[in-house]
Motif scaffolding. Sequence first.
Motif, mmCIF file in Angstrom:
data_model
loop_
_atom_site.group_PDB
_atom_site.id
_atom_site.type_symbol
_atom_site.label_atom_id
_atom_site.label_comp_id
_atom_site.label_asym_id
_atom_site.label_seq_id
_atom_site.Cartn_x
_atom_site.Cartn_y
_atom_site.Cartn_z
ATOM 1 N N ARG A 1 -19.719 10.742 -23.581
ATOM 2 C CA ARG A 1 -18.751 10.503 -24.627
ATOM 3 C C ARG A 1 -17.346 10.265 -24.044
ATOM 4 O O ARG A 1 -16.634 9.381 -24.470
ATOM 5 C CB ARG A 1 -18.707 11.705 -25.556
ATOM 6 C CG ARG A 1 -18.439 11.381 -26.985
ATOM 7 C CD ARG A 1 -18.709 12.628 -27.791
ATOM 8 N NE ARG A 1 -20.131 12.774 -28.027
ATOM 9 C CZ ARG A 1 -20.718 12.439 -29.176
ATOM 10 N NH1 ARG A 1 -20.020 11.970 -30.164
ATOM 11 N NH2 ARG A 1 -22.009 12.595 -29.331
ATOM 12 N N SER A 2 -16.990 11.071 -23.051
ATOM 13 C CA SER A 2 -15.618 10.933 -22.557
ATOM 14 C C SER A 2 -15.467 9.671 -21.713
ATOM 15 O O SER A 2 -14.423 9.034 -21.709
ATOM 16 C CB SER A 2 -15.187 12.174 -21.785
ATOM 17 O OG SER A 2 -15.688 12.112 -20.483
ATOM 18 N N THR A 3 -16.547 9.334 -20.992
ATOM 19 C CA THR A 3 -16.505 8.085 -20.231
ATOM 20 C C THR A 3 -16.352 6.926 -21.207
ATOM 21 O O THR A 3 -15.605 5.980 -20.978
ATOM 22 C CB THR A 3 -17.819 7.898 -19.450
ATOM 23 O OG1 THR A 3 -18.144 9.132 -18.843
ATOM 24 C CG2 THR A 3 -17.690 6.821 -18.414
ATOM 25 N N LEU A 4 -17.073 7.047 -22.321
ATOM 26 C CA LEU A 4 -17.045 5.971 -23.299
ATOM 27 C C LEU A 4 -15.827 6.041 -24.203
ATOM 28 O O LEU A 4 -15.596 5.136 -25.003
ATOM 29 C CB LEU A 4 -18.335 5.993 -24.123
ATOM 30 C CG LEU A 4 -19.554 5.555 -23.314
ATOM 31 C CD1 LEU A 4 -20.830 5.878 -24.059
ATOM 32 C CD2 LEU A 4 -19.504 4.074 -22.998
ATOM 33 N N ALA A 5 -15.040 7.111 -24.036
ATOM 34 C CA ALA A 5 -13.816 7.194 -24.820
ATOM 35 C C ALA A 5 -12.937 5.984 -24.534
ATOM 36 O O ALA A 5 -12.155 5.551 -25.368
ATOM 37 C CB ALA A 5 -13.076 8.486 -24.495
ATOM 38 N N GLU A 6 -13.104 5.448 -23.336
ATOM 39 C CA GLU A 6 -12.400 4.207 -22.990
ATOM 40 C C GLU A 6 -12.696 3.146 -24.030
ATOM 41 O O GLU A 6 -11.811 2.425 -24.474
ATOM 42 C CB GLU A 6 -12.887 3.678 -21.647
ATOM 43 C CG GLU A 6 -12.410 4.453 -20.449
ATOM 44 C CD GLU A 6 -10.917 4.335 -20.232
ATOM 45 O OE1 GLU A 6 -10.299 3.410 -20.777
ATOM 46 O OE2 GLU A 6 -10.376 5.207 -19.539
ATOM 47 N N ALA A 7 -13.977 3.064 -24.383
ATOM 48 C CA ALA A 7 -14.392 2.057 -25.359
ATOM 49 C C ALA A 7 -13.805 2.377 -26.729
ATOM 50 O O ALA A 7 -13.327 1.498 -27.443
ATOM 51 C CB ALA A 7 -15.910 2.003 -25.434
ATOM 52 N N LEU A 8 -13.827 3.680 -27.047
ATOM 53 C CA LEU A 8 -13.321 4.110 -28.349
ATOM 54 C C LEU A 8 -11.849 3.771 -28.538
ATOM 55 O O LEU A 8 -11.404 3.497 -29.635
ATOM 56 C CB LEU A 8 -13.456 5.625 -28.447
ATOM 57 C CG LEU A 8 -14.697 6.155 -29.102
ATOM 58 C CD1 LEU A 8 -14.779 7.658 -28.922
ATOM 59 C CD2 LEU A 8 -14.676 5.825 -30.581
ATOM 60 N N GLU A 9 -11.096 3.840 -27.449
ATOM 61 C CA GLU A 9 -9.656 3.648 -27.569
ATOM 62 C C GLU A 9 -9.226 2.212 -27.334
ATOM 63 O O GLU A 9 -8.048 1.897 -27.413
ATOM 64 C CB GLU A 9 -8.928 4.579 -26.595
ATOM 65 C CG GLU A 9 -9.094 6.024 -27.029
ATOM 66 C CD GLU A 9 -8.535 6.981 -26.013
ATOM 67 O OE1 GLU A 9 -7.874 6.532 -25.063
ATOM 68 O OE2 GLU A 9 -8.777 8.188 -26.184
ATOM 69 N N ALA A 10 -10.181 1.362 -27.048
ATOM 70 C CA ALA A 10 -9.825 -0.041 -26.839
ATOM 71 C C ALA A 10 -9.519 -0.689 -28.184
ATOM 72 O O ALA A 10 -9.975 -0.231 -29.225
ATOM 73 C CB ALA A 10 -10.974 -0.762 -26.159
ATOM 74 N N ASP B 1 -7.430 16.167 -17.668
ATOM 75 C CA ASP B 1 -6.715 15.212 -16.805
ATOM 76 C C ASP B 1 -6.949 13.781 -17.251
ATOM 77 O O ASP B 1 -6.017 12.994 -17.364
ATOM 78 C CB ASP B 1 -7.225 15.317 -15.355
ATOM 79 C CG ASP B 1 -6.584 16.478 -14.641
ATOM 80 O OD1 ASP B 1 -5.735 17.145 -15.266
ATOM 81 O OD2 ASP B 1 -6.938 16.714 -13.474
ATOM 82 N N SER B 2 -8.223 13.451 -17.491
ATOM 83 C CA SER B 2 -8.492 12.054 -17.801
ATOM 84 C C SER B 2 -7.990 11.706 -19.201
ATOM 85 O O SER B 2 -7.597 10.577 -19.463
ATOM 86 C CB SER B 2 -9.967 11.694 -17.606
ATOM 87 O OG SER B 2 -10.770 12.448 -18.436
ATOM 88 N N ASP B 3 -7.958 12.706 -20.103
ATOM 89 C CA ASP B 3 -7.367 12.463 -21.424
ATOM 90 C C ASP B 3 -5.893 12.105 -21.270
ATOM 91 O O ASP B 3 -5.385 11.219 -21.943
ATOM 92 C CB ASP B 3 -7.462 13.710 -22.303
ATOM 93 C CG ASP B 3 -8.862 13.887 -22.861
ATOM 94 O OD1 ASP B 3 -9.678 12.944 -22.688
ATOM 95 O OD2 ASP B 3 -9.142 14.947 -23.438
ATOM 96 N N GLN B 4 -5.234 12.829 -20.352
ATOM 97 C CA GLN B 4 -3.811 12.554 -20.139
ATOM 98 C C GLN B 4 -3.598 11.152 -19.605
ATOM 99 O O GLN B 4 -2.719 10.427 -20.043
ATOM 100 C CB GLN B 4 -3.211 13.561 -19.156
ATOM 101 C CG GLN B 4 -2.596 14.746 -19.868
ATOM 102 C CD GLN B 4 -2.347 15.893 -18.919
ATOM 103 O OE1 GLN B 4 -2.295 15.693 -17.698
ATOM 104 N NE2 GLN B 4 -2.197 17.083 -19.456
#
Length: 450
Positions: free
Chosen positions: A300-309, A218-221
């Motif tokens: 990792r997934s919470t920080l995926a926000e950072a990765l995709e910034a 869900d959060s990936d979407q």
Amino acid sequence: METKLPIPLAILVGIQTPDVDDVAHEASLEELGRLVKTLGYEVVGTMSQKAAGTGSASLLGSGKLAELAELTGGTGVVSTMAPPPKSKARARFEGATGSFEPAEPDPDAARKPEFVIVDHELSPSQIRNLERATGAQVLDRTGVIVEIFHRHANTREAKLQVEMARLKYVAPRMRESSSGGGRQQGAGAGESALALDRRKIRDRLSELKDQLEAVQRDSDQRRSARRDQLRVALVGYTNAGKSSLMRALTGSQVLVEDKLFATLDTTVRTLQPETRPRVLVSDTVGFIKQLPHDLVASFRSTLAEALEASLLLFVVDASDPTYEAQLEVSRSVLREIGADVVPSRLVLNKLDRVDEAGRAALIEKHPEAILLSAHAPEDVSALRDTIIAFFEAEMVDDVLVLPYAKQGMIGEIYESARVLSEEHDEIGRVLKVRGLPSAITRLRRSLAAR
Ligand SMILES: Nc1nc2c(ncn2[C@@H]2O[C@H](COP(=O)(O)OP(=O)(O)OP(=O)(O)O)[C@@H](O)[C@H]2O)c(=O)[nH]1
Ligand SMILES: [Mg+2]
């Protein structure tokens, strides 16, 4: 008031190894003290010892161990006959040896610290040995951090992640402590009950993994829907002031607290006053030294926000004497999750707490950094300009032709890019736009596809 449980008392223990100087050692214990306070315990003492390493069987030398046990009311020796560190059993034991007065008129005056908290990661057997010698419950730095995350997790995703990290932390320690007969099970039942516990943990872990995967889909979407937007993430050490900047930049009411790990969930808000296209700002979980590996993995997934910034703002508390070390910790965690390739700017925060000489030193050391205070509106507004300038430099001009049959896409274009001009010809609308190359490529692709 009378019925409230007493605040647990704790003694901190740190080993100063030869590679750690006095300032770093002090700062580390101070930070541990703040972590312990965040857990709701009161720190009543600190004990440190210089040693070559932290690997010895009971961590401390026998003299120091005896000194510590004196404070906690333990025997000071690692005896296999010692009872488990359960407070009732301990009280009985102490009563028997005569070193404890159960009929003390003022219970608070006689209270001994129930916790020994060690500033290093301990092996399960070191924990067991220390518990036997001190009669107190022993927690290591990892245990404290896992416990804080456990208490603070809010969203379903964070809760699942933390429960997984916690089970992974607890499982090996359970095995060790039961082999010493410390668990409260019937004679002979120990091993099978333990096997059962371990199977339960394994089952629970795989159940959690499935649930987490569903939540993460869900959060990936949600994240991929924000894919080509202008995104900036606030990252950095815990208590650096990320949420304070988030509030100031976006006008949102995220939690700001003088506490370690106040934020455990990522929040995304629009930069205010709003720009075209709009810029999204993410506030993220803070880092800390010796962040348990499982927690790094699970966040990792919470920080995926950072990765995709497109831009990371590396927030640092410049008023902290150990800010350089904190910066290094943050950098290495980001390296670990692969976010070191994202463009970043260093933001030296809490400048209001730094004197003139300190500021000059900061400028000399980090000439490219942004110096500011999250509490100064003019500083925040300058930071907003810097963010906008960064994205302006990334953006390109282009022309899109929107056929009359595809007018439904106009909203999407206005969302993802800035429309500079709009003309109509016989095929449709001709739009001069400015936006991130990736956003324009995506718009072109959807124009061609439909
Ligand atoms: N003096 C001063 N204090 C600040 C500044 N920025 C933040 N603080 C204070 O620092 C503390 C931590 O701020 P937060 O914004 O919660 O820090 P954070 O980085 O979000 O921390 P975590 O969520 O715990 O990782 C709060 O007490 C803030 O009021 C600043 O520029 N100057
Ligand atoms: Mg925060």
